[in-house]
Each structure stands twice: as structure tokens, then as C-alpha cells.
Design an enzyme around this catalytic site. Structure first.
Site, short mmCIF file in Angstrom:
data_model
loop_
_atom_site.label_atom_id
_atom_site.label_comp_id
_atom_site.label_asym_id
_atom_site.label_seq_id
_atom_site.Cartn_x
_atom_site.Cartn_y
_atom_site.Cartn_z
N ARG A 204 0.81 -1.23 0.00
CA ARG A 204 0.00 0.00 0.00
C ARG A 204 0.84 1.28 0.00
NH1 ARG A 204 -2.79 -3.39 3.38
NH2 ARG A 204 -4.65 -4.24 2.40
N LYS A 226 2.78 11.28 -11.65
CA LYS A 226 1.89 10.42 -12.44
C LYS A 226 2.63 9.12 -12.70
CE LYS A 226 -1.23 13.16 -15.29
NZ LYS A 226 -1.60 13.48 -16.68
N GLU A 268 8.90 17.80 -25.56
CA GLU A 268 8.21 18.23 -24.33
C GLU A 268 8.73 19.59 -23.87
OE1 GLU A 268 5.66 16.50 -23.35
OE2 GLU A 268 6.02 14.35 -23.65
N LYS A 310 6.90 22.61 -14.87
CA LYS A 310 6.07 21.47 -14.47
C LYS A 310 5.77 21.53 -12.97
CE LYS A 310 4.79 16.83 -15.08
NZ LYS A 310 4.93 15.58 -15.79
N GLU A 320 -4.95 16.96 -11.71
CA GLU A 320 -5.43 17.29 -13.06
C GLU A 320 -6.91 17.64 -13.10
OE1 GLU A 320 -3.26 15.29 -16.19
OE2 GLU A 320 -5.04 15.32 -17.44
N ARG A 324 -3.46 21.21 -15.02
CA ARG A 324 -2.44 20.21 -15.36
C ARG A 324 -2.68 19.59 -16.73
NH1 ARG A 324 0.46 15.64 -11.51
NH2 ARG A 324 1.78 14.85 -13.17
N ASN A 328 -0.69 18.49 -21.63
CA ASN A 328 -0.95 17.51 -22.68
C ASN A 328 -1.16 18.15 -24.04
OD1 ASN A 328 -0.84 14.92 -21.39
ND2 ASN A 328 -2.62 15.56 -20.22
N HIS A 331 -1.03 16.00 -27.15
CA HIS A 331 -1.01 14.59 -26.75
C HIS A 331 -2.24 13.82 -27.21
CE1 HIS A 331 2.44 15.79 -24.45
NE2 HIS A 331 2.58 14.60 -23.88
N HIS A 335 -1.26 10.69 -28.92
CA HIS A 335 -1.62 9.34 -28.44
C HIS A 335 -2.33 8.56 -29.53
CE1 HIS A 335 -1.44 10.63 -23.92
NE2 HIS A 335 -0.27 10.22 -24.37
N HIS A 348 7.47 8.60 -28.09
CA HIS A 348 6.42 9.45 -27.54
C HIS A 348 6.59 10.92 -27.99
CE1 HIS A 348 3.49 11.00 -24.73
NE2 HIS A 348 4.40 11.78 -24.18
N1 LIG Z 1 4.39 10.17 -15.90
C1 LIG Z 1 4.40 11.20 -16.75
O1 LIG Z 1 4.01 12.32 -16.38
C2 LIG Z 1 4.89 11.00 -18.14
C3 LIG Z 1 5.18 12.10 -18.95
C4 LIG Z 1 5.73 11.89 -20.21
C5 LIG Z 1 5.97 10.58 -20.64
N2 LIG Z 1 5.65 9.54 -19.84
C6 LIG Z 1 5.90 8.15 -20.26
O2 LIG Z 1 7.29 8.00 -20.44
C7 LIG Z 1 7.53 6.98 -21.39
C8 LIG Z 1 8.54 7.45 -22.38
O3 LIG Z 1 9.73 7.74 -21.68
P1 LIG Z 1 11.14 7.76 -22.40
O4 LIG Z 1 11.02 8.59 -23.60
O5 LIG Z 1 12.14 8.11 -21.37
O6 LIG Z 1 11.30 6.27 -22.93
P2 LIG Z 1 12.05 4.98 -22.31
O7 LIG Z 1 11.91 4.91 -20.87
O8 LIG Z 1 11.58 3.82 -23.13
O9 LIG Z 1 13.59 5.25 -22.66
C9 LIG Z 1 13.97 5.36 -24.00
C10 LIG Z 1 15.14 4.42 -24.34
O10 LIG Z 1 16.36 5.00 -23.87
C11 LIG Z 1 17.06 4.04 -23.07
N3 LIG Z 1 17.81 4.83 -22.11
C12 LIG Z 1 17.33 5.44 -21.00
N4 LIG Z 1 18.29 6.20 -20.46
C13 LIG Z 1 19.39 6.03 -21.20
C14 LIG Z 1 20.70 6.57 -21.15
N5 LIG Z 1 21.05 7.47 -20.22
N6 LIG Z 1 21.59 6.17 -22.07
C15 LIG Z 1 21.24 5.29 -23.05
N7 LIG Z 1 20.02 4.79 -23.19
C16 LIG Z 1 19.10 5.16 -22.27
C17 LIG Z 1 15.97 3.16 -22.51
O11 LIG Z 1 16.49 1.92 -22.10
C18 LIG Z 1 15.05 3.05 -23.72
O12 LIG Z 1 15.54 2.09 -24.62
C19 LIG Z 1 6.18 6.65 -22.00
O13 LIG Z 1 5.73 5.44 -21.47
C20 LIG Z 1 5.30 7.80 -21.56
O14 LIG Z 1 3.95 7.40 -21.43
C21 LIG Z 1 5.13 9.72 -18.61
ZN LIG Z 2 4.26 13.60 -23.11
#
Ligand SMILES: NC(=O)c1ccc[n+]([C@@H]2O[C@H](COP(=O)([O-])OP(=O)(O)OC[C@H]3O[C@@H](n4cnc5c(N)ncnc54)[C@H](O)[C@@H]3O)[C@@H](O)[C@H]2O)c1
Ligand SMILES: [Zn+2]
Length: 447
Positions: A204, A226, A268, A310, A320, A324, A328, A331, A335, A348
């Protein structure tokens, strides 16, 4: 960590790197579905601290100042390595975002946020060989009380699901982690979202620390709480709001990030400029080449400014209810591209870039912005080598099907984030001419 408690701008810190105390009544942002949110329009008055930051050459004056408790040398050394701290102001759940070069080698920064003696580092097969050892060292250096386990997950958005999250629980239970353990997310947005949701739900809720290693995660996903995983039918559909104890951004981790991933994060960054920070957008127009060349100062500044934006938004509207949602921008279209094209085909940020162009085009069709803004958005995204239109296979039907299940649909009505007025102004609204949406989709799709 000590916090400023005066109620005005700290003029002792040199402009523009001033510590800001910003207060904006929630009623301004949640009373209707329309909100104009330019950062420069924020009123500065007495109130709780939303964002706090310090310039590099004056490392954390707020910590050294006044009645702050005396620091032991290890703490002082840790503070000196941090070039910027952005505070996410959420009352007793407030937390710092540390931004700087080489922070993975500063044990005190992490250790001060570890509760209990047990830590589970959650990472993936690509990041573990690069950074896991250093993180374990930082967690344990000089502190033999702490024991660290790790779980190394497969890499990729397609593993952001229940089955993979179960591997985290398996490891935690087998390692007999109790309520006082800490989960550490080491990786990009996929790891951060999944590990955060695991931390929110394991017994929890346990302590949680974010160490984001992609630009996307450093400027966006690691901040604001999030967390979640994908359902086969919809992205990010299962999750929780769960804030970390701290976010530790070592800007050096970007040195190993592939170019395409870097550009994805830049989408972003552009978003923050468009929705609420015209000065930042102008800065980006002048400095995009430096960001793409991975100039450390340019990256650090862009990360700091993004986190400030942010943090301000999250502290005003954590769950949100209105404001907030403006994070997006692009997005809903983006999406739809991710779902229609297949997850993982486009990153993304790439989908968001094309989605922002569509939102901007629609805003123009509605007569809410002038044509120069459309041009500037196209220019900056082209400079960043990001897509400015959806993939050719996207159809109007695919867009409409995905938009119908968008999380911003309320009572069956689609709400969109659109630009209005000069750069930095936006609205979150269902009150738009449907024809403008239809014409926009037709303009970007072959059929
Ligand atoms: N929670 C939120 O508010 C929020 C906001 C935006 C995006 N997201 C989510 O984030 C995700 C996308 O995140 P992302 O773009 O970081 O993708 P990701 O986590 O898949 O990372 C991208 C790639 O880079 C690699 N990588 C990470 N750090 C590295 C480094 N320092 N050196 C070499 N390789 C590295 C990872 O292994 C992966 O292959 C999506 O699932 C999206 O929905 C969430
Ligand atoms: Zn985003």
C-alpha cells in the site's frame, strides 16, 4: 531540506535566476474549462512556495541562510555539487528535484531520502550496465546499514505492463522488503512510470526515488507523480498519483542517450514554451543547435526551466482538475498516432511533436492564433528534426477512434488543449467548432 519562508521575491539573488515565491489561487484555474496560463502572467504575492531555484555560482543560498540547521561536511559537499534545486510544492509531500552534473557520484543526495535500510533499484537491461553499479555505490557508500537489491526488466514501452510490474513485486517479496523500504527508479519514463506505480501499490505504498536518465524523463515524466502502466487497449490507463521523495537528475547520463531519444525529450521542452513560457520558447529558438549538440549548459538550463514549469503546474493542480491537463498539448493527437501506428513505432516525443502541430493548426483554423505562431512551431520542430505531420498510414477514422477513448473525454465530450493569443497562452476546452477539428484531421490525413 530547508525552505524559504519569506513571502516576497528574494531580491538578493541575481536576476533572472531569482528564487521565486509564487501563489495563484486555485479558483483561477479550476472554475471553468478555459484557462489562460502564461507563465509571465503569474501573480507573485504572499503564499506558499511553488518553485525554488538557485544559480550555479551561488549554490543553494537558501540552504545556507538564516535559521537553517548547520550541515555536516558530507551534506555541504553534496549541496556544492548541485547546480539547481527545483522544489515541487505540495505541502507535506513537497520534494526537491536536484539537477547537476555528476550527481550519481554524490552519495548524500540519495541517502538522505532513503527511509529504512532496504532499497530496491528498478532498472532495465540497457541502463543497468551503464549506471546501476554507480547508483548502488551511491546508496551504500559510507553507510553499511543499507542493503540494495535490484531488478532488471526488459527494455521497451511494450513491457510497461502488469506482467513486468509483477517481476518487481516478485523481487520485493522474495527479498522480504517491508513497509520501510525504498524503491528507486533508474531509467527513462517507462521505468519511472512502472516503478512509481509499483511503489504506490507495494504494501500500500513505499518510499520512492526517481533517477531519470532520458531527457524525456528529466524534463517531464519523473516530475509530478503520475505513475502507471499500459493496458493492451489503452496507454497509461492503470496507475496512481504518487509523488517521489526526490528526483535526482544527473545531466551527464544524457551523454549515452541516442540522438533520437534526445529529440523526443525536446518535444516536451517545446511544449512548455508554447503553453506557458514565451521567454523560454524564444530561448529555444535561439539555442536549439546547442541543445542538439548536447551543450551541457544549454541542456541544464532547458531541464531546469522545464522542471520549474512542471513543478508550478503540478503544485497548483496535482490531480489534473484543469490546469495540469494543459501539459498535454498535442497529446490527444499524439496518443492517437502512437496507438494507430503501433506503440514503439514512433517515440512518444515524436508523436507529440506531430500532435502539437495539429493542435496549433486547429487553433489557427479557429482564429485563436495568428499564422506566425504556426510558422514558428514548424520551424522549431524542424530544427529539432522532429516530425511535423502524422505518419501516412494515419486516417481520419483512426484519429477519431483513438480520440473517443482519450482520458480527456468527459461525459462523452472531447476536450482539447489549444493555443489562444500570443505564445504562452492556451486553453483546455470542449468549446470549439467541430468543423475546425474535422478540417484539421482532413488536412493531415490522406483519407
Ligand atoms: N508520468 C508522466 O508524467 C509521463 C510524462 C511523459 C511521458 N511519460 C511516459 O514516459 C515513457 C517514455 O519515456 P522515455 O522517452 O524516457 O522512454 P524509455 O523509458 O523507453 O527510454 C527510451 C530508451 O532509452 C534508453 N535509455 C534510457 N536512459 C538512457 C541513457 N542514459 N543512455 C542510453 N540509453 C538510455 C531506454 O532503455 C530506452 O531504450 C512513455 O511510457 C510515456 O507514457 C510519462
Ligand atoms: Zn508527453
Amino acid at each position: 531540506m530547508a525552505a524559504c519562508n519569506s513571502s516576497s521575491i528574494c531580491s538578493s539573488i541575481r536576476s533572472p535566476e531569482r528564487i521565486r515565491h509564487i501563489h495563484r489561487p486555485l479558483s483561477l484555474i479550476s472554475s471553468s474549462n478555459v484557462c489562460l496560463l502564461r507563465r509571465d502572467a503569474i501573480s507573485v504575492s504572499a503564499g506558499r512556495i511553488v518553485a525554488c531555484f538557485a544559480s550555479k555560482d551561488r549554490a543553494l543560498p537558501r540552504i545556507a541562510a538564516g535559521s537553517a540547521p548547520a550541515m555536516v561536511p558530507a551534506q555541504q559537499e553534496a549541496e556544492a555539487r548541485v547546480s539547481t534545486v527545483v522544489e515541487v510544492g505540495l505541502g507535506d509531500r513537497s520534494y526537491p528535484i536536484y539537477i547537476g552534473s555528476g550527481l550519481l557520484d554524490v552519495p548524500d543526495l540519495l541517502q538522505r531520502h532513503v527511509a529504512g535500510k532496504r532499497v530496491l533499484v528498478v532498472t532495465n537491461t540497457s541502463i543497468a550496465p551503464l549506471y546501476l553499479e554507480r547508483v548502488v555505490e551511491a546508496l551504500t557508500n559510507g553507510n553499511s546499514n543499507i542493503s540494495v537489491d535490484s531488478v532488471i526488466l526488459p527494455d521497451g514501452e511494450k513491457y510497461k505492463n502488469m506482467e513486468t510490474m509483477m517481476q518487481v513485486f516478485d523481487k520485493a517479496i522474495k527479498s522480504r522488503m517491508d513497509r520501510r523500504c525504498t524503491f528507486v527508479a533508474l531509467g527513462g519514463g517507462v521505468i519511472g512510470d512502472l516503478c512509481g506505480f509499483a511503489a504506490a501499490t507495494y504494501v500500500r505504498g513505499v518510499n520512492f526515488i526517481q533517477i531519470p536518465t532520458t531527457l524525456m524523463a528529466q524534463v517531464d515524466s519523473s516530475v509530478g507523480g503520475k505513475t502507471g502502466i499500459n493496458h493492451p487497449l489503452a496507454k497509461n490507463m492503470i496507475g496512481a498519483f504518487y509523488q517521489p521523495q526526490c528526483v535526482l537528475i544527473d545531466t551527464d547520463t544524457l551523454n549515452t542517450l541516442p540522438d533520437r531519444e534526445l529529440a523526443s525529450g525536446i518535444a516536451e521542452i517545446v511544449k512548455y514554451g508554447l503553453i506557458r513560457d514565451a521567454d523560454f520558447f524564444e530561448w529555444q529558438e535561439k539555442n536549439m543547435h546547442a541543445l542538439l549538440a548536447r551543450d551541457p549548459n544549454a541542456l541544464a538550463y532547458a531541464i531546469k526551466r522545464s522542471c520549474e514549469n512542471k513543478a508550478e503546474v503540478v503544485s497548483l493542480d496535482e490531480k489534473e482538475s484543469g490546469l495540469r491537463a494543459t501539459l498535454n498539448l498535442g497529446h490527444t493527437f499524439g496518443h492517437a498516432i502512437e496507438a494507430g501506428f503501433g506503440y514503439g513505432q514512433w517515440l512518444h516525443g515524436e508523436a507529440v511533436a506531430a500532435g502539437m502541430v495539429m493542435a496549433v493548426e486547429m487553433s489557427y483554423r479557429l482564429g485563436w492564433i495568428d499564422g506566425t505562431i504556426v510558422e514558428r512551431v514548424l520551424n522549431i520542430l524542424n530544427q529539432a528534426k522532429l516530425p511535423t505531420s502524422p505518419p501516412e498510414m494515419m486516417t481520419v477514422e483512426l484519429f477519431k477512434a483513438a480520440m473517443a477513448v482519450d482520458k480527456k473525454v468527459a461525459d462523452g465530450v472531447l476536450r482539447l488543449i489549444l493555443l489562444k493569443g500570443p505564445i504562452g497562452g492556451c486553453v483546455f476546452t470542449a468549446d470549439f467548432d467541430q468543423k475546425a477539428l474535422d478540417d484539421t484531421l482532413l488536412a493531415f490525413c490522406r483519407r
